[in-house]
Design an enzyme around this catalytic site. Structure first.
Site, PDB file in Angstrom:
ATOM      1  N   CYS A 119       0.930  -1.114   0.212  1.00 20.23           N
ATOM      2  CA  CYS A 119      -0.088   0.165  -0.123  1.00 20.23           C
ATOM      3  C   CYS A 119       0.749   1.317  -0.034  1.00 20.23           C
ATOM      4  CB  CYS A 119      -1.005  -0.098   1.298  1.00 20.23           C
ATOM      5  SG  CYS A 119      -2.195  -1.132   1.069  1.00 20.23           S
ATOM      6  N   GLU A 163       4.135   1.238   2.237  1.00 23.34           N
ATOM      7  CA  GLU A 163       5.607   0.507   2.675  1.00 23.34           C
ATOM      8  C   GLU A 163       6.627   1.348   2.067  1.00 23.34           C
ATOM      9  OE1 GLU A 163       2.341  -2.274   3.232  1.00 23.34           O
ATOM     10  OE2 GLU A 163       2.704  -0.695   1.951  1.00 23.34           O
TER      11      GLU A 163
END
Length: 786
Positions: free
Chosen positions: A430, A432
């Site tokens: 997402c 990271e």
């Protein structure tokens, strides 16, 4: 898109995801015969080779990029050595109303008679839960945090450019040189390293074997193909598969197929539901594109066609299904392949190229669930690229998301990475952050921060279950100041985080010892040199993330407590606690008072934003630098995926006026309905958070389509993004859809089958979401202007 791509897209879009027991059966049969005969790394490598040799392979009509995760498109493999589905799980997956997997009764019987009897008590999940202490289970069941490694392979993995310069035969040579240099006299780990290196060598052979099988199948199909053009395509597929992954690619086509074989290898070996990504795909492909277009062996249309075929391949690989509660709660087929565009090259120059623009066109035309792309925006990124991304965004797909490439680099340098490695890194999953091709950055589960406050307000008792599961931090009625309450919050937070980390560290060693990933280790920097596995400190860098959820909800709740209970003393603690216990029943006037008369986060109000910063700093101090089994590797990121909905179900009413069981705030976004002063106020609030301390933050914004119309709307969007990133923001993403469209999709879903919306760090088809996720998206503030 051309006719070939239209046909392939239609097949991919219309094919329903299905459950395949093939991998599970092959793994079970292999383990039954071979467990205990080899060291664990060699056993895992031989298991991988067995899969590459025996799994069904598929080459579809029209395909140019070949290889599937399962025996057919959208057929999903499972990983019983990690977590073994029960027959009841399979029934849930087959019958759940949203995002179901078709399960053949024959596969159910294979699980019942072959897979489950062997893996019961042997899977990683069964072994872990037999040892996990009750205190952890109590917090987990109450929704203080989620599991992660408990049922899936850990690690968000993205690759750098190495596999475009080296083939598996080159890696085998490096492995042989490292083995020859092992010092069995002075190095007590030499034997363990040798076994790991043997395993890596076997894994290289397995990947080559898998490609050779595809080459042979393509030649066999060519021999009976009547269409001369397709016959030549099949022969070219065979030539490509004989070249890669054994050798480094020489052409654009070979480069795409090279990555795809490595991707399939990692998700066949072990990667059960997690992000595997190519990293900066445009940067990796640009040299091939530029060389071939210059020589005349490739043109733009052919490159776009090959990229489209690759895109469809990724879409054919839904995430493996979950088990237990997660099987019922799971909200997406997305396997989180997130492709970085633009950004910076290792030397600090702009990373965009013509390939970046072609990929944006492919995303816009195909409008598929995955892969999903992001644009890494640095001060050196041309506005042309950002506006090209904006044109895709305002079409309402929810992607690409946008990241601050300069902040992403600074986040990595803060934790000790070199500038060159940091620039070659980026974001995956997402939001990271990691050093692509050089790092194992492992997610360990989500932390429900508002639930920590709820424990404080109930002196360690979970009010939903009535069980004492946390620390006794004192009767909140006895607190005389907000500082008293906040000190209790920090104690409770430390207790919950430490409980989670103790089990995380146990699981890390479980994976290192019993579920190594030798093939993945081959392509991650320093694993070969160290003779150590990806899960055993082999990569150059190791990071362990805890994902913190609900900062908007906890900030606004604390703002109510600080202002009305402790400072103005207009609301007695006793009354507020009573209202929460009754879910505001009989206290609607009080609920509206606190909701409308309290400074809330997301409005550029220092009163609330200072509380947000205090909570964020507490999270940072509690998590950052905590020791894992690989060193002081723990860091936080501010990511919820869809857990803010699950966590909301596990949370009673909160002081900010939220009713029990409704969603919490997502990522670092404001609470639903709390951001009342427009998007510029939101980004100014977020700009007060020191996001460089994190490994990623997530900001959702929803705009009405009319706001972004025309060149003026596009320019305003561009400036909003640039402004947020100058304030130090890490990430921003947009839903561009009005409520009327979403309500219409709920009423007549078949008319809106391809309506994509941004859920969290990914987009999904709106009509595939359950009612809870749909309503959460509708509840987000629809910005009507800048």
């Amino acid at each position: 898109m051309n006719e070939r791509v239209k046909r392939l897209r239609h097949l991919s879009f219309e094919t329903a995801p299905s459950f395949s027991a093939e991998r599970a059966v092959l793994v079970t049969e292999f383990y039954r015969e071979n467990a205990g005969r080899y060291s664990v790394p060699v056993l895992r490598a031989l298991n991988f080779k067995n899969l590459c040799e025996k799994k069904t392979i598929y080459i579809g009509e029209d395909e140019l990029i070949v290889g599937e995760r399962g025996p057919a498109p959208k057929a999903v493999s499972t990983f019983p050595e990690l977590t073994c589905h029960s027959v009841e799980d399979l029934e849930v997956l087959h019958t759940r109303p949203m995002q179901r997997y078709l399960v053949d009764p024959k596969d159910v019987e294979l699980y019942r008679n072959v897979v489950i009897p062997y893996w019961k008590g042997r899977s990683m999940r069964d072994r872990a839960f037999a040892e996990i202490p009750q205190g952890w289970k109590d917090l987990y069941e109450a929704g203080l945090f989620t599991e992660f490694m408990e049922q899936r392979a850990p690690g968000h993995t993205s690759l750098d450019g190495t596999i475009y310069r080296k083939g598996m035969l080159d890696f085998k040579k490096e492995i042989a040189e490292t083995r020859a240099a092992l010092d069995f006299l002075n190095d007590p780990e030499a034997t363990e390293k040798d076994e790991e290196l043997k395993a890596m060598d076997i894994s290289c052979d397995a990947a080559i074997l898998f490609a050779e099988r595809h080459a042979a199948l393509a030649e066999e199909m060519a021999a009976s193909e009547k269409n001369p053009a397709r016959r030549e395509e099949l022969l070219q597929i065979a030539r490509v598969c004989r070249r890669v992954p054994a050798h480094a690619p020489r052409t654009f086509w070979e480069a795409l197929q090279m990555y795809w074989f490595v991707h399939l290898g990692t998700i066949t070996e072990l990667n059960g539901w997690d992000a595997m990504s190519p990293g900066h795909l445009d940067q990796h492909l640009a040299p091939f594109y530029e060389a071939e277009t210059a020589s005349g062996t490739l043109d733009r249309d052919r490159a776009k066609e090959l990229l489209s075929c690759f895109w469809i391949k990724v879409n054919n690989t839904p995430a493996p299904p979950k088990v237990g509660v997660t099987a019922a709660e799971s909200g997406t087929y997305n396997d989180f392949t997130n492709i970085n565009l633009g950004g910076l090259r290792p030397d600090g120059s702009d990373g965009s190229s013509e390939v970046s623009y072609i990929i944006l066109e492919v995303m816009d035309e195909l409008r598929l669930l995955q892969p999903q792309g992001n644009v890494q925006v640095s001060a050196k990124t041309p506005d042309r690229l950002l506006k090209a991304a904006g044109r895709v965004i305002r079409n309402g797909l929810g992607y690409p998301s946008l990241f601050n490439a300069d902040a992403v680099v600074m986040e990595q340098i803060r934790v000790g990475k070199t500038p060159e490695d940091a620039r070659e890194g980026g974001t995956s999953g997402c939001v990271e952050t990691g050093a692509f091709g050089k790092e194992a950055y492992l997610l360990t589960g989500y932390l429900n921060v508002p639930k920590v406050l709820e424990l404080v307000l109930n002196n360690g008792t979970d009010p939903l279950s009535g069980k004492k599961i946390g620390m006794e931090t004192g009767d909140p009625r006895s607190f005389t100041s907000f500082d008293d309450l906040y000190a209790a919050f920090e104690k409770q937070l430390a207790f919950v985080v430490d409980t989670k980390i103790r089990v995380n560290n146990y699981l890390e060693r479980m994976y290192a010892q019993y579920a190594p990933a030798p093939f993945l280790s081959v392509v991650i920097a320093d694993c070969i040199k160290k003779g150590k596995d990806y899960y055993n400190s082999g990569p150059r860098y190791n990071t362990t993330y805890i994902q913190c959820c609900g900062i908007g909800t906890v900030t606004d709740s604390m703002s109510v407590l600080k202002k009305h209970v402790f400072e103005e003393k207009t609301v007695p603690m006793e009354r507020l606690l009573g209202a929460l216990a009754k879910n505001w029943e009989g206290e609607e006037q009080l609920r509206l008072f606190v909701f409308n008369r309290t400074p809330f986060y997301g409005n550029d109000d220092d009163y609330a934003d200072d509380i947000m910063r205090r909570v964020y700093d507490s999270l940072f101090r509690t998590i950052d630098g905590k020791p894992s089994t690989k060193g002081n590797t723990y860091h936080l990121n501010m990511l919820s995926t869809t857990c803010h909905i699950y966590f909301g179900k596990k949370l009673g009413a909160t002081p900010n006026g939220r009713f029990a069981h409704l969603p919490e705030s997502d990522g670092t976004s404001p609470s639903h309905g709390a951001d009342r002063k427009g998007p510029t106020a939101v980004i100014k609030s977020l700009g007060k958070m020191d996001q460089i301390k994190s490994g990623g933050t997530l900001l959702n914004q929803r705009f009405l389509p009319s706001v972004l119309a025309g060149e003026e709307g596009l320019e305003k969007l561009t400036q909003l993004v640039r402004s947020y990133f100058r304030l130090g923001g890490h990430h921003i993403q947009f839903n561009v859809v009005d409520t009327e469209t979403l309500r219409a999709a709920q009423k007549t879903p078949m008319e809106y089958r391809d309506l994509l919306v941004r859920v969290a760090g990914y987009s999904d088809y709106f009509v595939d979401l359950d009612i809870h996720h749909q309503e959460e998206i509708i509840a987000r503030t629809a910005q009507e202007g800048f």
